[in-house]
Design a protein around this motif. Structure first.
Motif, PDB file in Angstrom:
ATOM      1  N   ALA A  43     -15.511   0.861   8.629  1.00  0.00           N
ATOM      2  CA  ALA A  43     -14.823  -0.414   8.425  1.00  0.00           C
ATOM      3  C   ALA A  43     -13.418  -0.213   7.885  1.00  0.00           C
ATOM      4  O   ALA A  43     -12.549  -1.047   8.098  1.00  0.00           O
ATOM      5  CB  ALA A  43     -15.625  -1.299   7.477  1.00  0.00           C
ATOM      6  N   GLY A  44     -13.183   0.905   7.190  1.00  0.00           N
ATOM      7  CA  GLY A  44     -11.852   1.155   6.655  1.00  0.00           C
ATOM      8  C   GLY A  44     -10.801   1.183   7.741  1.00  0.00           C
ATOM      9  O   GLY A  44      -9.688   0.694   7.563  1.00  0.00           O
ATOM     10  N   ALA A  45     -11.154   1.750   8.905  1.00  0.00           N
ATOM     11  CA  ALA A  45     -10.209   1.795  10.020  1.00  0.00           C
ATOM     12  C   ALA A  45      -9.897   0.397  10.528  1.00  0.00           C
ATOM     13  O   ALA A  45      -8.755   0.078  10.875  1.00  0.00           O
ATOM     14  CB  ALA A  45     -10.780   2.651  11.147  1.00  0.00           C
ATOM     15  N   LEU A  46     -10.921  -0.465  10.558  1.00  0.00           N
ATOM     16  CA  LEU A  46     -10.706  -1.833  11.016  1.00  0.00           C
ATOM     17  C   LEU A  46      -9.828  -2.610  10.040  1.00  0.00           C
ATOM     18  O   LEU A  46      -8.931  -3.348  10.439  1.00  0.00           O
ATOM     19  CB  LEU A  46     -12.053  -2.541  11.184  1.00  0.00           C
ATOM     20  CG  LEU A  46     -12.961  -2.007  12.291  1.00  0.00           C
ATOM     21  CD1 LEU A  46     -14.304  -2.723  12.247  1.00  0.00           C
ATOM     22  CD2 LEU A  46     -12.321  -2.202  13.652  1.00  0.00           C
TER      23      LEU A  46
ATOM     24  N   ASP B 274      -8.557  -8.960  -3.287  1.00  0.00           N
ATOM     25  CA  ASP B 274      -9.902  -8.463  -3.590  1.00  0.00           C
ATOM     26  C   ASP B 274     -10.372  -7.644  -2.392  1.00  0.00           C
ATOM     27  O   ASP B 274     -10.541  -8.169  -1.293  1.00  0.00           O
ATOM     28  CB  ASP B 274     -10.835  -9.649  -3.847  1.00  0.00           C
ATOM     29  CG  ASP B 274     -12.223  -9.215  -4.319  1.00  0.00           C
ATOM     30  OD1 ASP B 274     -12.588  -8.045  -4.110  1.00  0.00           O
ATOM     31  OD2 ASP B 274     -12.940 -10.057  -4.882  1.00  0.00           O
ATOM     32  N   ILE B 275     -10.570  -6.339  -2.606  1.00  0.00           N
ATOM     33  CA  ILE B 275     -10.958  -5.427  -1.536  1.00  0.00           C
ATOM     34  C   ILE B 275     -12.364  -4.914  -1.807  1.00  0.00           C
ATOM     35  O   ILE B 275     -12.622  -4.321  -2.854  1.00  0.00           O
ATOM     36  CB  ILE B 275      -9.999  -4.222  -1.447  1.00  0.00           C
ATOM     37  CG1 ILE B 275      -8.560  -4.695  -1.242  1.00  0.00           C
ATOM     38  CG2 ILE B 275     -10.421  -3.282  -0.328  1.00  0.00           C
ATOM     39  CD1 ILE B 275      -8.311  -5.357   0.074  1.00  0.00           C
ATOM     40  N   CYS B 276     -13.290  -5.152  -0.875  1.00  0.00           N
ATOM     41  CA  CYS B 276     -14.659  -4.657  -1.014  1.00  0.00           C
ATOM     42  C   CYS B 276     -14.947  -3.698   0.139  1.00  0.00           C
ATOM     43  O   CYS B 276     -15.275  -4.114   1.245  1.00  0.00           O
ATOM     44  CB  CYS B 276     -15.651  -5.819  -1.010  1.00  0.00           C
ATOM     45  SG  CYS B 276     -17.362  -5.301  -1.285  1.00  0.00           S
TER      46      CYS B 276
ATOM     47  N   SER C 261     -12.905   5.624   0.104  1.00  0.00           N
ATOM     48  CA  SER C 261     -12.267   6.093  -1.121  1.00  0.00           C
ATOM     49  C   SER C 261     -10.775   6.336  -0.927  1.00  0.00           C
ATOM     50  O   SER C 261     -10.024   6.377  -1.898  1.00  0.00           O
ATOM     51  CB  SER C 261     -12.919   7.393  -1.607  1.00  0.00           C
ATOM     52  OG  SER C 261     -12.750   8.424  -0.644  1.00  0.00           O
ATOM     53  N   ASP C 262     -10.334   6.511   0.312  1.00  0.00           N
ATOM     54  CA  ASP C 262      -8.948   6.892   0.568  1.00  0.00           C
ATOM     55  C   ASP C 262      -8.130   5.786   1.213  1.00  0.00           C
ATOM     56  O   ASP C 262      -7.052   6.038   1.727  1.00  0.00           O
ATOM     57  CB  ASP C 262      -8.899   8.136   1.471  1.00  0.00           C
ATOM     58  CG  ASP C 262      -9.403   9.371   0.752  1.00  0.00           C
ATOM     59  OD1 ASP C 262      -9.255   9.424  -0.476  1.00  0.00           O
ATOM     60  OD2 ASP C 262      -9.948  10.263   1.421  1.00  0.00           O
ATOM     61  N   TRP C 263      -8.637   4.569   1.226  1.00  0.00           N
ATOM     62  CA  TRP C 263      -7.868   3.509   1.871  1.00  0.00           C
ATOM     63  C   TRP C 263      -7.759   2.287   0.979  1.00  0.00           C
ATOM     64  O   TRP C 263      -8.734   1.814   0.408  1.00  0.00           O
ATOM     65  CB  TRP C 263      -8.490   3.087   3.203  1.00  0.00           C
ATOM     66  CG  TRP C 263      -7.615   2.084   3.882  1.00  0.00           C
ATOM     67  CD1 TRP C 263      -6.585   2.343   4.732  1.00  0.00           C
ATOM     68  CD2 TRP C 263      -7.639   0.666   3.705  1.00  0.00           C
ATOM     69  NE1 TRP C 263      -5.964   1.179   5.100  1.00  0.00           N
ATOM     70  CE2 TRP C 263      -6.590   0.129   4.487  1.00  0.00           C
ATOM     71  CE3 TRP C 263      -8.427  -0.198   2.966  1.00  0.00           C
ATOM     72  CZ2 TRP C 263      -6.321  -1.226   4.549  1.00  0.00           C
ATOM     73  CZ3 TRP C 263      -8.163  -1.560   3.021  1.00  0.00           C
ATOM     74  CH2 TRP C 263      -7.123  -2.059   3.814  1.00  0.00           C
ATOM     75  N   LEU C 264      -6.531   1.811   0.866  1.00  0.00           N
ATOM     76  CA  LEU C 264      -6.228   0.502   0.303  1.00  0.00           C
ATOM     77  C   LEU C 264      -5.042  -0.033   1.095  1.00  0.00           C
ATOM     78  O   LEU C 264      -4.251   0.748   1.635  1.00  0.00           O
ATOM     79  CB  LEU C 264      -5.856   0.598  -1.180  1.00  0.00           C
ATOM     80  CG  LEU C 264      -6.991   0.706  -2.200  1.00  0.00           C
ATOM     81  CD1 LEU C 264      -6.414   0.845  -3.605  1.00  0.00           C
ATOM     82  CD2 LEU C 264      -7.915  -0.497  -2.137  1.00  0.00           C
ATOM     83  N   PRO C 265      -4.875  -1.338   1.178  1.00  0.00           N
ATOM     84  CA  PRO C 265      -3.708  -1.861   1.901  1.00  0.00           C
ATOM     85  C   PRO C 265      -2.419  -1.478   1.192  1.00  0.00           C
ATOM     86  O   PRO C 265      -2.416  -1.131   0.009  1.00  0.00           O
ATOM     87  CB  PRO C 265      -3.937  -3.377   1.878  1.00  0.00           C
ATOM     88  CG  PRO C 265      -4.827  -3.610   0.718  1.00  0.00           C
ATOM     89  CD  PRO C 265      -5.713  -2.410   0.634  1.00  0.00           C
ATOM     90  N   ASP C 266      -1.335  -1.534   1.912  1.00  0.00           N
ATOM     91  CA  ASP C 266      -0.027  -1.196   1.353  1.00  0.00           C
ATOM     92  C   ASP C 266       0.429  -2.341   0.456  1.00  0.00           C
ATOM     93  O   ASP C 266       1.090  -3.276   0.900  1.00  0.00           O
ATOM     94  CB  ASP C 266       0.973  -0.960   2.486  1.00  0.00           C
ATOM     95  CG  ASP C 266       2.312  -0.467   1.961  1.00  0.00           C
ATOM     96  OD1 ASP C 266       2.444  -0.314   0.730  1.00  0.00           O
ATOM     97  OD2 ASP C 266       3.222  -0.252   2.776  1.00  0.00           O
ATOM     98  N   ILE C 267       0.080  -2.268  -0.816  1.00  0.00           N
ATOM     99  CA  ILE C 267       0.345  -3.393  -1.713  1.00  0.00           C
ATOM    100  C   ILE C 267       1.810  -3.488  -2.112  1.00  0.00           C
ATOM    101  O   ILE C 267       2.200  -4.434  -2.805  1.00  0.00           O
ATOM    102  CB  ILE C 267      -0.549  -3.341  -2.969  1.00  0.00           C
ATOM    103  CG1 ILE C 267      -0.333  -2.049  -3.745  1.00  0.00           C
ATOM    104  CG2 ILE C 267      -2.006  -3.497  -2.587  1.00  0.00           C
ATOM    105  CD1 ILE C 267      -1.189  -1.969  -4.998  1.00  0.00           C
ATOM    106  N   ARG C 268       2.633  -2.549  -1.651  1.00  0.00           N
ATOM    107  CA  ARG C 268       4.072  -2.704  -1.884  1.00  0.00           C
ATOM    108  C   ARG C 268       4.617  -3.930  -1.160  1.00  0.00           C
ATOM    109  O   ARG C 268       5.686  -4.436  -1.496  1.00  0.00           O
ATOM    110  CB  ARG C 268       4.818  -1.456  -1.409  1.00  0.00           C
ATOM    111  CG  ARG C 268       4.590  -0.225  -2.277  1.00  0.00           C
ATOM    112  CD  ARG C 268       5.245   0.991  -1.687  1.00  0.00           C
ATOM    113  NE  ARG C 268       4.651   1.339  -0.391  1.00  0.00           N
ATOM    114  CZ  ARG C 268       5.014   2.396   0.330  1.00  0.00           C
ATOM    115  NH1 ARG C 268       5.962   3.198  -0.110  1.00  0.00           N
ATOM    116  NH2 ARG C 268       4.418   2.645   1.490  1.00  0.00           N
ATOM    117  N   ARG C 269       3.868  -4.407  -0.159  1.00  0.00           N
ATOM    118  CA  ARG C 269       4.297  -5.596   0.575  1.00  0.00           C
ATOM    119  C   ARG C 269       4.177  -6.864  -0.262  1.00  0.00           C
ATOM    120  O   ARG C 269       4.713  -7.903   0.110  1.00  0.00           O
ATOM    121  CB  ARG C 269       3.437  -5.775   1.830  1.00  0.00           C
ATOM    122  CG  ARG C 269       3.490  -4.633   2.811  1.00  0.00           C
ATOM    123  CD  ARG C 269       2.680  -5.004   4.030  1.00  0.00           C
ATOM    124  NE  ARG C 269       2.532  -3.909   4.970  1.00  0.00           N
ATOM    125  CZ  ARG C 269       1.935  -4.021   6.147  1.00  0.00           C
ATOM    126  NH1 ARG C 269       1.428  -5.180   6.513  1.00  0.00           N
ATOM    127  NH2 ARG C 269       1.831  -2.987   6.953  1.00  0.00           N
TER     128      ARG C 269
END
Length: 311
Positions: free
Chosen positions: A156-159, A178-180, A185-193
């Protein structure tokens, strides 16, 4: 019917008293007056699946590959009714796929029939394993302040990464994310946006230096809550040279305590942290003294809170 039950203030007070969705629907069946009030509450107070939203605009039919399409064109009178209804909606769950042509019909109707939908939409809940980026983009309107993403299987991380890449989040002024992704472990959205982001909640498999650095890209973050799935002990060597600054952070919550969470704190500079909270399934950890000693330098007002849960 008792005369009091046709007084708008009393009925609306009842409908807004925390009723379940089914109770509000039943209230709509009482009479025509109650129906109007109950449907108003339904749109405003509950998370609405997008199929329910789209069906206000035009009949929807299911087609192969789990997608949905309009059965006909969008008339001007339909669009105006849809826009009026959309003004009441504050929270939407994006839980299915709409055919790409629907996006074009939305944009065409908005330009030709007048009025942009969802001016008061504040919260968007995205289920990436059930939808796609083109569907989500229909609802990523500037008024959205809160986004929740939840995915439930290993890839799901890829999606979600695809949604993050193509979704025009740049036009959003997100305040809460909120990310579930319990398998990632290695993916989060680019929150710099999202320079306005103040609250971040993450449910991931494990805190790694890469994800911790991504979190550090949000200078205005004031509340951070993290739940980890993994409890394995890793070599601290992977944290060498890591230093994350969280200058605005006031409250940090770990839903469980792991070696990774300890490493994340010890490799951070928190200017004025006020509350460090651990929700623990066991007693106090010996590492708390080490953590507090580290924080005492930059955050002398920090207060440690322990919430013990019984498994």
């Amino acid at each position: 019917m008792h005369p009091a039950l046709v007084i708008p203030e009393i009925v609306l007070l009842i409908l807004h008293s925390g009723l379940e969705f089914s109770d509000v629907v039943n209230a709509a069946l009482v009479c025509r007056t109650w129906s109007e009030w109950a449907l108003e509450v339904r749109w405003r107070a509950f998370k609405i699946p997008i199929r329910a939203v789209i069906q206000v605009l035009a009949p929807v039919e299911s087609i192969p590959y789990g997608m949905y399409a309009f059965q006909g064109e969008i008339a001007q009178v339909q669009w105006r009714r849809f826009v009026e209804t959309s003004k009441k909606i504050t929270s939407i769950v994006v839980d299915c796929k709409l055919v790409p042509t629907i996006q074009g019909k939305f944009l065409f109707a908005e330009k030709t029939h007048g009025g942009a939908p969802f001016p008061n939409l504040r919260r968007l809940e995205i289920l990436p394993h059930l939808t796609n980026w083109s569907t989500v983009s229909l609802f990523a309107v500037p008024s959205v302040k809160e986004v929740r993403m939840e995915a439930k299987f290993p890839n799901a991380g890829a999606l979600v990464a695809m949604v993050d890449k193509y979704l025009p989040f740049s036009k959003l002024s997100l305040e809460s994310l909120d990310i579930c992704l319990p398998d990632q472990s290695d993916w989060l959205p680019d929150i710099r946006r999202y320079p306005s982001l103040a609250q971040l909640t993450c449910h991931i498999s494990e805190i790694r230096p890469k994800t911790w650095k991504i979190i550090g890209n949000s200078p205005n973050l004031t509340h951070l809550s993290i739940r980890e799935e993994e409890t394995s002990v890793r070599d601290d060597g992977e944290w060498d040279g890591v230093s994350v600054k969280l200058p605005a952070l006031r409250k940090l919550v770990f839903a469980n305590e792991t070696k990774s969470s300890e490493s994340a704190i010890l490799h951070s500079v928190m200017a004025d942290l006020e509350i460090l909270q651990f929700d623990l399934p066991r007693g106090p950890s010996k590492s708390h003294q080490t953590i507090l000693a580290h924080l005492a330098i930059s955050s002398p007002r920090v207060r440690l809170e322990r919430v013990y849960s019984v498994l």
